[in-house]
Design a protein around this motif. Structure first.
Motif, short mmCIF file in Angstrom:
data_model
loop_
_atom_site.label_atom_id
_atom_site.label_comp_id
_atom_site.label_asym_id
_atom_site.label_seq_id
_atom_site.Cartn_x
_atom_site.Cartn_y
_atom_site.Cartn_z
N TYR A 221 87.08 69.52 78.28
CA TYR A 221 86.95 68.12 77.89
C TYR A 221 85.64 67.89 77.15
N PRO A 222 85.49 68.45 75.95
CA PRO A 222 84.23 68.31 75.21
C PRO A 222 83.93 66.87 74.80
N GLN A 223 84.94 66.00 74.81
CA GLN A 223 84.72 64.61 74.41
C GLN A 223 84.18 63.75 75.56
N ALA A 224 84.17 64.29 76.78
CA ALA A 224 83.71 63.51 77.93
C ALA A 224 82.22 63.20 77.81
N GLN A 225 81.84 62.02 78.30
CA GLN A 225 80.43 61.65 78.31
C GLN A 225 79.74 62.31 79.50
N ILE A 226 78.75 63.15 79.22
CA ILE A 226 77.98 63.76 80.30
C ILE A 226 76.96 62.77 80.83
N VAL A 227 76.85 62.68 82.16
CA VAL A 227 75.81 61.88 82.78
C VAL A 227 75.05 62.74 83.77
N ALA A 228 73.75 62.47 83.87
CA ALA A 228 72.90 63.24 84.78
C ALA A 228 71.86 62.31 85.38
N GLY A 229 72.34 61.29 86.07
CA GLY A 229 71.45 60.27 86.61
C GLY A 229 71.73 58.91 85.99
N CYS A 230 72.12 58.92 84.73
CA CYS A 230 72.65 57.74 84.03
C CYS A 230 71.61 56.67 83.74
N THR A 231 70.33 57.01 83.75
CA THR A 231 69.32 55.99 83.50
C THR A 231 69.25 55.58 82.03
N ASP A 232 69.87 56.35 81.15
CA ASP A 232 69.97 55.94 79.74
C ASP A 232 71.40 55.57 79.38
N VAL A 233 72.36 56.40 79.78
CA VAL A 233 73.77 56.08 79.52
C VAL A 233 74.14 54.75 80.19
N GLY A 234 73.51 54.45 81.33
CA GLY A 234 73.76 53.18 82.00
C GLY A 234 73.44 52.00 81.10
N LEU A 235 72.43 52.14 80.26
CA LEU A 235 72.08 51.08 79.32
C LEU A 235 73.14 50.93 78.24
N TRP A 236 73.77 52.04 77.88
CA TRP A 236 74.85 51.95 76.90
C TRP A 236 76.00 51.11 77.46
N VAL A 237 76.19 51.19 78.77
CA VAL A 237 77.26 50.43 79.42
C VAL A 237 76.87 48.96 79.55
N THR A 238 75.64 48.70 80.05
CA THR A 238 75.26 47.32 80.36
C THR A 238 74.75 46.54 79.16
N LYS A 239 74.13 47.22 78.20
CA LYS A 239 73.52 46.51 77.07
C LYS A 239 74.32 46.66 75.77
N MET A 240 74.91 47.82 75.57
CA MET A 240 75.66 48.06 74.34
C MET A 240 77.18 47.89 74.55
#
Length: 493
Positions: A221-240
């Motif tokens: 699943y190379p298209q899956a979003q990798i998360v490792a704590g989510c302190t930055d990806v979390g902003l993509w969810v909440t802000k973007m």
């Protein structure tokens, strides 16, 4: 697309939730699905701490005990806490009988010390205090003022009521003790792990337990979003407002949760939290303590991982300049094998890197401390819990007054974290003197063309880089009265 059931311990019972979307945050689940509205929604970006909750897992270094971590629930994906124990502000008061409860020392201390003003931030402060209480007071360790300031660095009070809150942190140990039955919680967590449902073939949120499982999932699943704590990806969810149909979480991979000391280097797994990674680095380099505590507030350091910060590759990420100055390398893994390269060779452009679609960042290798003189400087508008305008890390080795090696990492001046190659060249072979420091400062200012943005102007960044190199010179000569962290008012009276 459905997900695995989300299962965690709360109030001594297993909470099971079905069909939780892979990109749903823990805060959303608490407030909207479970009605736990004591946990507040403030900034939505892990900055204010109003959403703080506490997670616990078996302590890897102390068998038979729990490790407690205060984290920001607003940017933590809900599925990431599967198999853990959770406490919110509604959960910590001890029950005295049917329908009767008292206050936890973290709550009672806030009351006695008048630590609450408008009250919006109070639940988050209480939960950070609860985490301190479990990790310090319950272990017989007193909480100093400095300890309290560092542990509460991720909680902001807009009413500026910090003094009584710090008083409350130190007052907790003097109140009647309240202890969690850790043996029972550990048994419940073990049972939760043993009764976990089989991994579904449907891919929406995957949390592999081994590196082999991780690389297999990454290849499939190379298209899956990798998360490792989510302190930055979390902003993509909440802000973007980004949406992810499939998420690959690396934080439960056993091999990547370890820090191993080898003969020549320290090997830090990509899933090691920022707090634990910096604790390991500070153990051999005590001068990094202040920088480590300023990297971010403790709840962010408790969730974020060193590997996540490195792989993310943000030009204003603070780990990379430091690791570059330390001569760190990274190991990339896939089903095809592993490859190792210097950290600075990882990046190809803004948030772009050389990793293939089936590769993951597995380890960061940091050479052990030698005879070098090292400092790392973080310049930001706010002292605690803020993003850097400039991050500069310098390591210098001299023999008989001559610079024999120089290593400099810089953040905030280019599209990626960078090594100051030209400045390093200007230093090596020169006598370590004031004249050399001035010349190197000029070279550093000229080496990069930073941009102007909301954090600083280009001119400011260039000027500060050179000034920091001159500060580095002064500190190498034993000067201490040159910054607020070490300034002694009485000595200057």
């Amino acid at each position: 697309m459905t997900t695995q059931p989300l299962r965690f311990l709360r109030r001594g019972q297993t909470t099971t939730l079905h069909n939780v979307p892979p990109d749903r945050t823990l805060l959303q689940v608490l407030r909207e699905d479970l009605g736990a509205c004591g946990t507040k929604e403030g900034c939505g970006e892990g900055d204010c701490g109003a959403c703080t909750v506490v997670l616990a897992e078996p302590h890897s270094d102390k068998p038979g005990t729990l490790r407690y971590r205060a984290i920001n629930s607003c940017i933590r994906l809900a599925h990431s806490i599967d198999g853990m124990a959770l406490w919110t502000v509604e959960d910590i008061a001890p029950t005295l009988g049917i329908g009767v409860s008292s206050l936890h020392p973290a709550q009672e201390a806030m009351v006695q010390c008048h630590g609450s003003q408008c009250g919006f931030c109070t639940p988050g402060f209480v939960m950070s205090l609860f985490g301190m209480y479990q990790n310090s007071t319950c272990q017989g360790q007193p909480i100093s003022r400095t300890d309290a300031q560092e542990a509460l660095s991720g909680n902001l009070c807009r009413c500026t009521g910090y003094r009584p809150i710090l008083d409350a942190a130190q007052a907790m140990e003097h109140l009647p003790a309240v202890r969690i039955d850790e043996a029972t919680v550990l048994q419940q967590l073990e049972l939760l792990a043993l009764t976990a449902p089989a991994q579904s073939a449907d891919f929406s949120y995957k949390s592999p337990r081994t590196l082999a499982e991780l690389t297999a999932a990454r290849a499939a699943y190379p298209q899956a979003q990798i998360v490792a704590g989510c302190t930055d990806v979390g902003l993509w969810v909440t802000k973007m407002h980004k949406h992810f149909d499939s998420v690959l979480d690396v934080t439960q991979v056993d091999e990547l949760r370890q820090t191993i000391a080898h003969a020549d280097y320290l090997q830090i797994g990509a899933a090691v939290t920022l707090h634990d990674a910096y604790t390991a680095l500070v153990a051999s380099r005590p001068q990094l303590h202040s920088f480590a505590s300023r990297f971010a507030g403790l709840p962010v350091r408790n969730s974020g991982t060193l590997g996540g910060n490195v792989a993310n590759g943000s030009p204003i990420g603070d780990s990379m300049p430091l690791l570059m100055a330390l001569g760190a390398t990274v190991v990339l893994a896939s089903q095809r094998g592993e490859r190792e390269l210097p950290l600075e060779k990882l990046y190809t452009g803004y948030r772009q890197n050389v990793m293939a679609a089936d590769e993951v960042l597995a380890w960061i290798k940091v050479p052990h401390a030698g005879a070098e003189f090292m400092r790392v400087y973080k310049i930001s508008k706010r002292f605690d819990d803020d993003i850097s305008a400039i991050c500069l890390a310098l390591s210098l080795t001299t023999v008989d007054g001559i610079v024999t090696a120089a290593s400099i990492g810089v953040g905030g001046v280019a599209a990626t974290p960078v090594r100051a190659v030209q400045t390093q060249t200007a230093l090596v072979g020169q006598p370590w003197s004031l004249a050399t420091a001035h010349a190197a400062a000029a070279a550093l200012r000229a080496e990069f063309q930073p941009i102007s943005d909301m954090r600083a102007s280009a001119a400011y960044r260039s000027e500060v880089m050179g000034n920091l190199l001159q500060r580095f010179w002064l500190e190498s000569q034993g000067e201490t009265q040159i910054n607020l962290a070490t300034f002694d008012v009485e000595a200057c009276a």
